[in-house]
Motif scaffolding. Sequence first.
Motif, short mmCIF file in Angstrom:
data_model
loop_
_atom_site.label_atom_id
_atom_site.label_comp_id
_atom_site.label_asym_id
_atom_site.label_seq_id
_atom_site.Cartn_x
_atom_site.Cartn_y
_atom_site.Cartn_z
N GLY A 197 128.03 35.60 36.42
CA GLY A 197 127.96 34.71 37.58
C GLY A 197 126.59 34.13 37.79
N PHE A 198 125.55 34.89 37.42
CA PHE A 198 124.18 34.39 37.47
C PHE A 198 123.31 35.36 36.68
CE2 PHE A 198 119.97 33.39 39.23
CZ PHE A 198 120.01 32.00 39.17
N ALA A 199 122.41 34.80 35.87
CA ALA A 199 121.59 35.66 35.01
C ALA A 199 120.72 36.59 35.85
CB ALA A 199 120.72 34.79 34.10
N ARG A 200 120.85 37.89 35.59
CA ARG A 200 120.05 38.87 36.32
C ARG A 200 118.55 38.60 36.10
NH1 ARG A 200 121.33 43.74 38.35
NH2 ARG A 200 123.34 43.76 37.28
N GLU A 201 118.21 38.15 34.89
CA GLU A 201 116.81 37.88 34.59
C GLU A 201 116.23 36.81 35.52
OE1 GLU A 201 118.92 38.05 30.47
OE2 GLU A 201 119.44 37.59 32.57
N SER A 202 117.05 35.81 35.86
CA SER A 202 116.58 34.75 36.75
C SER A 202 116.26 35.29 38.14
CB SER A 202 117.62 33.63 36.85
OG SER A 202 117.70 32.91 35.65
N LEU A 203 117.08 36.21 38.62
CA LEU A 203 116.82 36.82 39.93
C LEU A 203 115.49 37.57 39.92
CD1 LEU A 203 120.38 38.17 40.85
CD2 LEU A 203 119.14 36.33 41.99
N VAL A 204 115.24 38.30 38.85
CA VAL A 204 113.98 39.06 38.73
C VAL A 204 112.80 38.08 38.71
CG1 VAL A 204 112.63 40.56 37.23
CG2 VAL A 204 115.07 41.00 37.57
N GLU A 205 112.95 37.00 37.97
CA GLU A 205 111.87 36.00 37.88
C GLU A 205 111.63 35.31 39.22
OE1 GLU A 205 113.38 33.72 34.61
OE2 GLU A 205 113.27 35.48 33.30
N HIS A 206 112.70 35.06 39.96
CA HIS A 206 112.54 34.49 41.31
C HIS A 206 111.74 35.45 42.19
CE1 HIS A 206 116.10 31.42 41.46
NE2 HIS A 206 115.24 31.15 40.49
N GLU A 207 112.03 36.74 42.07
CA GLU A 207 111.31 37.73 42.88
C GLU A 207 109.82 37.72 42.56
OE1 GLU A 207 111.81 39.74 45.41
OE2 GLU A 207 113.84 38.99 45.68
N GLN A 208 109.48 37.53 41.30
CA GLN A 208 108.07 37.49 40.93
C GLN A 208 107.38 36.28 41.58
OE1 GLN A 208 108.48 37.46 36.67
NE2 GLN A 208 108.67 39.69 36.53
N ILE A 209 108.08 35.16 41.63
CA ILE A 209 107.53 33.97 42.30
C ILE A 209 107.34 34.24 43.79
CG2 ILE A 209 107.97 31.55 42.90
CD1 ILE A 209 109.72 31.45 40.29
N LEU A 210 108.37 34.84 44.41
CA LEU A 210 108.33 35.11 45.84
C LEU A 210 107.22 36.09 46.21
CD1 LEU A 210 112.17 35.33 46.44
CD2 LEU A 210 110.64 33.66 47.48
N LYS A 211 107.08 37.15 45.41
CA LYS A 211 106.03 38.14 45.72
C LYS A 211 104.64 37.53 45.60
CE LYS A 211 108.76 42.22 44.51
NZ LYS A 211 108.97 42.56 45.93
N ALA A 212 104.45 36.64 44.63
CA ALA A 212 103.15 35.98 44.49
C ALA A 212 102.88 35.07 45.69
CB ALA A 212 103.13 35.17 43.19
N LEU A 213 103.91 34.36 46.15
CA LEU A 213 103.73 33.50 47.33
C LEU A 213 103.47 34.33 48.58
CD1 LEU A 213 106.52 30.82 46.71
CD2 LEU A 213 104.04 30.48 46.60
N GLU A 214 104.16 35.46 48.71
CA GLU A 214 103.93 36.33 49.86
C GLU A 214 102.51 36.89 49.86
OE1 GLU A 214 108.58 37.77 50.47
OE2 GLU A 214 107.21 38.94 49.22
N ALA A 215 101.95 37.08 48.67
CA ALA A 215 100.57 37.55 48.55
C ALA A 215 99.57 36.40 48.66
CB ALA A 215 100.39 38.27 47.22
N ARG A 216 100.08 35.19 48.85
CA ARG A 216 99.25 33.98 48.94
C ARG A 216 98.40 33.77 47.68
NH1 ARG A 216 97.14 34.14 55.28
NH2 ARG A 216 99.22 34.37 56.21
#
Length: 240
Positions: A197-216
């Motif tokens: 239904g959606f690549a698990r790898e893409s979800l993990v990669e999205h999280e890496q983007i989000l965590k970097a943004l949260e850390a500014r």
Amino acid sequence: MPTPRRSRSGAERSAPRSAESVAPLPSIRKHRTLEGLAYQDIRHAIAEGRFSPGQRLVVNTLATASGVSRIPVMQALRRLETEGFVRITPHKDVVVTSPSPVEFRERFLLMAALEALCLREVQPTHAPALLVRLRAQQAELVRARRANDASRATAADGAFHRCLWEASGLPQTTQLLQNLWDRGEYYRIIMHARRGGFARESLVEHEQILKALEARDIPRACRAIERHRLQAMERLANTS
């Protein structure tokens, strides 16, 4: 005595009316509207996979399906050709484009560079609201994957990335990214459907983007999104 009217010179009599004085041209407006509708219909059909890569499109059939004449359909197809969605041969055959490996790679390299540019352009004051929108789309992605709904997940994935593009305040870059994105929609739906239904790898990669943004940490976020785009390229290239 009434003042005699001064006769106009030949130059004055023959001077063309200015553009502001031209009466409305409703037929042209209507024609452009029909072209725009045909353009949107055909573009969406290609992006959603109803017209697959390599498929020949018959202008008369498209005109009948759209309820318009051949002319606006042909103009819409020429516009789609400039954007890379179709190819029109010298004999006027219209074929949905199927990218070569070189074109495919270039498309993802462009997206990686432009998405990183968008992140660098986000104003710090807009970052909190952006993160809220991104988290909402990431949650929708998780729900869609649990439901094994590739179409729903792909829509949420598109919304996730559009949030990033639009937050940059760069409308031309956003439009370029949207064109590149839509030209790969067909392959993304197939790839994600084959990965639950959606690549698990893409979800993990999205999280890496989000965590970097949260850390500014914008440089880290840019590296994360470039890595995400290039890894997505590999996943799509391996989808047969």
